[in-house]
Scaffold this active site. Structure first.
Site, PDB file in Angstrom:
ATOM      1  N   GLU A  61     -20.491  17.190   9.824  1.00 12.96           N
ATOM      2  CA  GLU A  61     -21.175  18.327  10.444  1.00 12.96           C
ATOM      3  C   GLU A  61     -21.989  17.850  11.640  1.00 12.96           C
ATOM      4  O   GLU A  61     -22.212  16.655  11.820  1.00 12.96           O
ATOM      5  CB  GLU A  61     -22.151  18.989   9.449  1.00 12.96           C
ATOM      6  CG  GLU A  61     -21.505  19.437   8.152  1.00 12.96           C
ATOM      7  CD  GLU A  61     -22.366  20.426   7.364  1.00 12.96           C
ATOM      8  OE1 GLU A  61     -23.282  21.050   7.960  1.00 12.96           O
ATOM      9  OE2 GLU A  61     -22.116  20.578   6.155  1.00 12.96           O
ATOM     10  N   LYS A  65     -25.410  19.963  -3.681  1.00 16.40           N
ATOM     11  CA  LYS A  65     -25.664  19.657  -2.274  1.00 16.40           C
ATOM     12  C   LYS A  65     -27.021  19.002  -2.046  1.00 16.40           C
ATOM     13  O   LYS A  65     -27.224  18.368  -1.024  1.00 16.40           O
ATOM     14  CB  LYS A  65     -25.653  20.962  -1.460  1.00 16.40           C
ATOM     15  CG  LYS A  65     -24.354  21.726  -1.493  1.00 16.40           C
ATOM     16  CD  LYS A  65     -23.364  21.128  -0.540  1.00 16.40           C
ATOM     17  CE  LYS A  65     -22.144  22.017  -0.409  1.00 16.40           C
ATOM     18  NZ  LYS A  65     -21.217  21.489   0.593  1.00 16.40           N
ATOM     19  N   TYR A 119     -21.633  27.304  -8.279  1.00 15.58           N
ATOM     20  CA  TYR A 119     -21.807  28.021  -7.010  1.00 15.58           C
ATOM     21  C   TYR A 119     -21.765  29.545  -7.115  1.00 15.58           C
ATOM     22  O   TYR A 119     -22.241  30.234  -6.212  1.00 15.58           O
ATOM     23  CB  TYR A 119     -20.798  27.520  -5.974  1.00 15.58           C
ATOM     24  CG  TYR A 119     -19.469  28.239  -5.945  1.00 15.58           C
ATOM     25  CD1 TYR A 119     -19.193  29.187  -4.952  1.00 15.58           C
ATOM     26  CD2 TYR A 119     -18.498  27.985  -6.901  1.00 15.58           C
ATOM     27  CE1 TYR A 119     -17.975  29.844  -4.919  1.00 15.58           C
ATOM     28  CE2 TYR A 119     -17.287  28.637  -6.869  1.00 15.58           C
ATOM     29  CZ  TYR A 119     -17.022  29.575  -5.884  1.00 15.58           C
ATOM     30  OH  TYR A 119     -15.826  30.231  -5.861  1.00 15.58           O
ATOM     31  N   GLU A 173     -19.323  15.623   4.161  1.00 18.84           N
ATOM     32  CA  GLU A 173     -19.035  16.778   5.014  1.00 18.84           C
ATOM     33  C   GLU A 173     -19.409  16.405   6.441  1.00 18.84           C
ATOM     34  O   GLU A 173     -20.564  16.089   6.733  1.00 18.84           O
ATOM     35  CB  GLU A 173     -19.793  18.030   4.541  1.00 18.84           C
ATOM     36  CG  GLU A 173     -19.202  18.587   3.248  1.00 18.84           C
ATOM     37  CD  GLU A 173     -19.629  20.011   2.915  1.00 18.84           C
ATOM     38  OE1 GLU A 173     -20.712  20.432   3.370  1.00 18.84           O
ATOM     39  OE2 GLU A 173     -18.869  20.687   2.185  1.00 18.84           O
ATOM     40  N   ARG A 220     -10.225  29.874  -4.540  1.00 18.29           N
ATOM     41  CA  ARG A 220      -9.728  31.242  -4.765  1.00 18.29           C
ATOM     42  C   ARG A 220      -8.388  31.398  -4.049  1.00 18.29           C
ATOM     43  O   ARG A 220      -8.319  31.939  -2.942  1.00 18.29           O
ATOM     44  CB  ARG A 220     -10.698  32.290  -4.178  1.00 18.29           C
ATOM     45  CG  ARG A 220     -12.084  32.362  -4.807  1.00 18.29           C
ATOM     46  CD  ARG A 220     -12.979  33.350  -4.055  1.00 18.29           C
ATOM     47  NE  ARG A 220     -13.107  32.977  -2.658  1.00 18.29           N
ATOM     48  CZ  ARG A 220     -14.026  32.109  -2.186  1.00 18.29           C
ATOM     49  NH1 ARG A 220     -14.907  31.578  -2.989  1.00 18.29           N
ATOM     50  NH2 ARG A 220     -14.054  31.798  -0.902  1.00 18.29           N
ATOM     51  N   GLN A 280     -20.638  21.434  -7.732  1.00 16.81           N
ATOM     52  CA  GLN A 280     -20.573  22.636  -6.893  1.00 16.81           C
ATOM     53  C   GLN A 280     -19.648  23.705  -7.494  1.00 16.81           C
ATOM     54  O   GLN A 280     -19.989  24.883  -7.548  1.00 16.81           O
ATOM     55  CB  GLN A 280     -20.063  22.228  -5.498  1.00 16.81           C
ATOM     56  CG  GLN A 280     -19.982  23.355  -4.486  1.00 16.81           C
ATOM     57  CD  GLN A 280     -19.347  22.894  -3.163  1.00 16.81           C
ATOM     58  OE1 GLN A 280     -19.015  21.719  -2.984  1.00 16.81           O
ATOM     59  NE2 GLN A 280     -19.189  23.829  -2.241  1.00 16.81           N
ATOM     60  N   HIS A 292     -12.004  24.790   7.721  1.00 16.50           N
ATOM     61  CA  HIS A 292     -12.575  24.250   6.476  1.00 16.50           C
ATOM     62  C   HIS A 292     -12.783  25.377   5.463  1.00 16.50           C
ATOM     63  O   HIS A 292     -12.391  25.255   4.299  1.00 16.50           O
ATOM     64  CB  HIS A 292     -13.910  23.563   6.787  1.00 16.50           C
ATOM     65  CG  HIS A 292     -14.701  23.181   5.575  1.00 16.50           C
ATOM     66  ND1 HIS A 292     -14.366  22.101   4.778  1.00 16.50           N
ATOM     67  CD2 HIS A 292     -15.805  23.732   5.009  1.00 16.50           C
ATOM     68  CE1 HIS A 292     -15.235  22.010   3.783  1.00 16.50           C
ATOM     69  NE2 HIS A 292     -16.121  22.979   3.889  1.00 16.50           N
ATOM     70  N   TYR A 344     -21.677  27.535   7.750  1.00 16.05           N
ATOM     71  CA  TYR A 344     -20.324  27.348   7.207  1.00 16.05           C
ATOM     72  C   TYR A 344     -19.346  27.864   8.257  1.00 16.05           C
ATOM     73  O   TYR A 344     -18.510  28.700   7.978  1.00 16.05           O
ATOM     74  CB  TYR A 344     -20.251  28.172   5.907  1.00 16.05           C
ATOM     75  CG  TYR A 344     -19.105  27.923   4.979  1.00 16.05           C
ATOM     76  CD1 TYR A 344     -18.783  26.642   4.544  1.00 16.05           C
ATOM     77  CD2 TYR A 344     -18.341  28.991   4.492  1.00 16.05           C
ATOM     78  CE1 TYR A 344     -17.747  26.441   3.647  1.00 16.05           C
ATOM     79  CE2 TYR A 344     -17.304  28.791   3.598  1.00 16.05           C
ATOM     80  CZ  TYR A 344     -17.009  27.509   3.175  1.00 16.05           C
ATOM     81  OH  TYR A 344     -15.982  27.314   2.275  1.00 16.05           O
TER      82      TYR A 344
END
Ligand code: CA
Length: 428
Positions: free
Chosen positions: A198, A250, A241, A196, A140, A237, A131, A126
């Site tokens: 990546e 995922k 999570y 995503e 949050r 998610q 991101h 991560y």
């Protein structure tokens, strides 16, 4: 031992495979990425190297006597260098090997390209700080980055059973979803299906269980890099999570591109590591002058979205995002390997380390997920054919692309990583 004179990165080199010499080819003779292919579905995988529009069958070319990619990947650095040099010499314009190797070439379009190796364990990191900040802000608002983020590369263990070769389609997943206004969750197909952007880092040389890998040696354990799309169901998610992290939101599908671009081919594209302002310096085991000066890789990234209507109209899709590995990531590939093994964890040949979503510093600079691009679906993307997308629809195809270019070096590319969403199946 006498070091091998390695001129395989010389930008002047040209190949007798003419499609490798065009300016925009992803696979010039300076690249030579490894992958697996077959001509029929009931055949064993064969090992190939991409050159222009072709794949060179390494066994047919007499370079190896087996079809086991793991054996290629775990070879000692000198043996790997020797294989790269043999490939480069044989494919060069004027090589005496041309007559023999022409028979070992197949058009990539005529073969099936699979996962690049048997993938062992899969860890997803991560390390895209932009991101992580943006997603953290949505989940949050007052506390986007938790205190550990600047000190260690955050990751979780994923499942290899759900890795897909590029081009494969998959069904929209079901899961528990709890609407914000409801008292209890429902079981339903995800309505917030996302991509995503990546990169996938493949381990070559393994370490022994119990032995940590020092930062200075870490890259010797990396064989190569692919594109990686870690498809994510944001509604599943968001509910599941906490407190242990990603799970079924995922583990339904992640797409991997077919070609592993080796660390040798990436050598001209090194860059200083960029850490976000205000981040603490890493602990000593994750820090070295070399890692700071040239530990990052300048890999340009691009995401295309092709809707079912676009596909029907013969439209390749809209570019919805562009970013760059070095700009997006706050840890280097070497730091991921070292941190992963610091507790003695054994990394094995064929293990896959996902980078995490690689978003630029703002939406304008390229976000690697729709969660960011559309502000959680509230500001849908306007596509060129008049359609809109908050999250992905059935029939949508996502294509990831990447390449490296700089003055004085030959441009190299990663090919593409493609996947298509099918409607949710009926549950039994
Ligand atoms: Ca991910």
């Amino acid at each position: 031992m006498k070091p091998i004179h390695d001129d395989t990165l010389d930008p002047q080199l040209e190949s007798w495979v003419l499609s490798a010499n065009t300016e925009d080819s992803d696979f010039p003779i300076q690249n030579l990425p490894f992958g697996r292919f077959r001509q029929k579905a009931d055949e064993a995988w064969r090992i190939g190297v991409a050159i222009g529009e072709y794949v060179l069958d390494l066994r047919a070319a007499g370079l190896i006597e087996h079809g086991d990619m793991q054996r290629v990947m775990q070879a000692a650095p000198l043996a790997q260098q020797a294989l790269r040099l043999a490939l480069s010499s044989g494919l060069r314009s004027g090589s005496a090997r041309r007559a023999a190797w022409e028979a070992a070439l197949l058009l990539q379009a005529d073969v099936e390209l699979g996962l690049p190796c048997e993938v062992g364990d899969y860890t997803d990191f991560y390390i895209g700080a932009h991101h992580a900040t943006e997603v953290g802000r949505q989940f949050r608002p007052d506390n986007p980055l938790l205190p550990n983020y600047q000190w260690l590369p955050i990751g979780y263990h994923g499942r290899t059973s759900t890795l897909l070769a590029s081009g494969a389609a998959f069904h929209r997943p079901y899961g528990q979803i709890k609407p914000a206004t409801a008292d209890m969750p429902v079981l339903a197909p995800s309505q917030r299906l996302d991509l995503e952007l990546e990169l996938g880092l493949f381990i070559g040389l393994p370490n022994t269980l119990g032995e940590a890998i020092a930062l200075q040696q870490a890259e010797q354990h990396l064989f190569g890099i692919t594109l990686f799309n870690d498809w994510s169901a944001r509604d599943i998610q968001a509910w599941e999570y906490q407190p242990l992290g990603p799970f079924l939101g995922k583990s339904f599908a992640s797409s991997v591109s077919p070609w592993m671009v080796t660390m040798q081919a990436l050598a001209p594209f090194r860059r200083p590591l960029l850490r976000p302002a205000g981040f603490a310096e890493p602990l000593p085991y994750l820090d070295s002058p070399d890692n700071r000066a040239s530990g990052a890789l300048d890999i340009q990234l691009e995401v295309l979205l092709q809707t079912a209507n676009m596909a029907q109209a013969g439209h390749a899709g809209d570019v919805i995002s562009r970013s760059n590995f070095a700009d997006a990531a706050c840890w280097t590939a070497a730091q991921l390997v070292t941190h992963h093994s610091i507790n003695g964890c054994a990394l094995r040949t064929g293990d896959l380390l996902g980078s995490g979503t690689l978003s630029g510093s703002s939406r304008e600079h390229g976000s690697g997920s729709l969660l960011e691009l559309t502000c959680g679906g509230s500001q849908p993307l306007q596509l060129s054919n008049g359609e809109q997308r908050g999250f992905l629809a059935d029939g949508d195809t996502i294509v990831l692309r990447a390449w490296c270019e700089r003055e004085g070096a030959q441009r190299i590319g990663f090919g593409e990583c493609r996947g298509t969403i099918l409607p949710a199946q009926t549950l039994p």
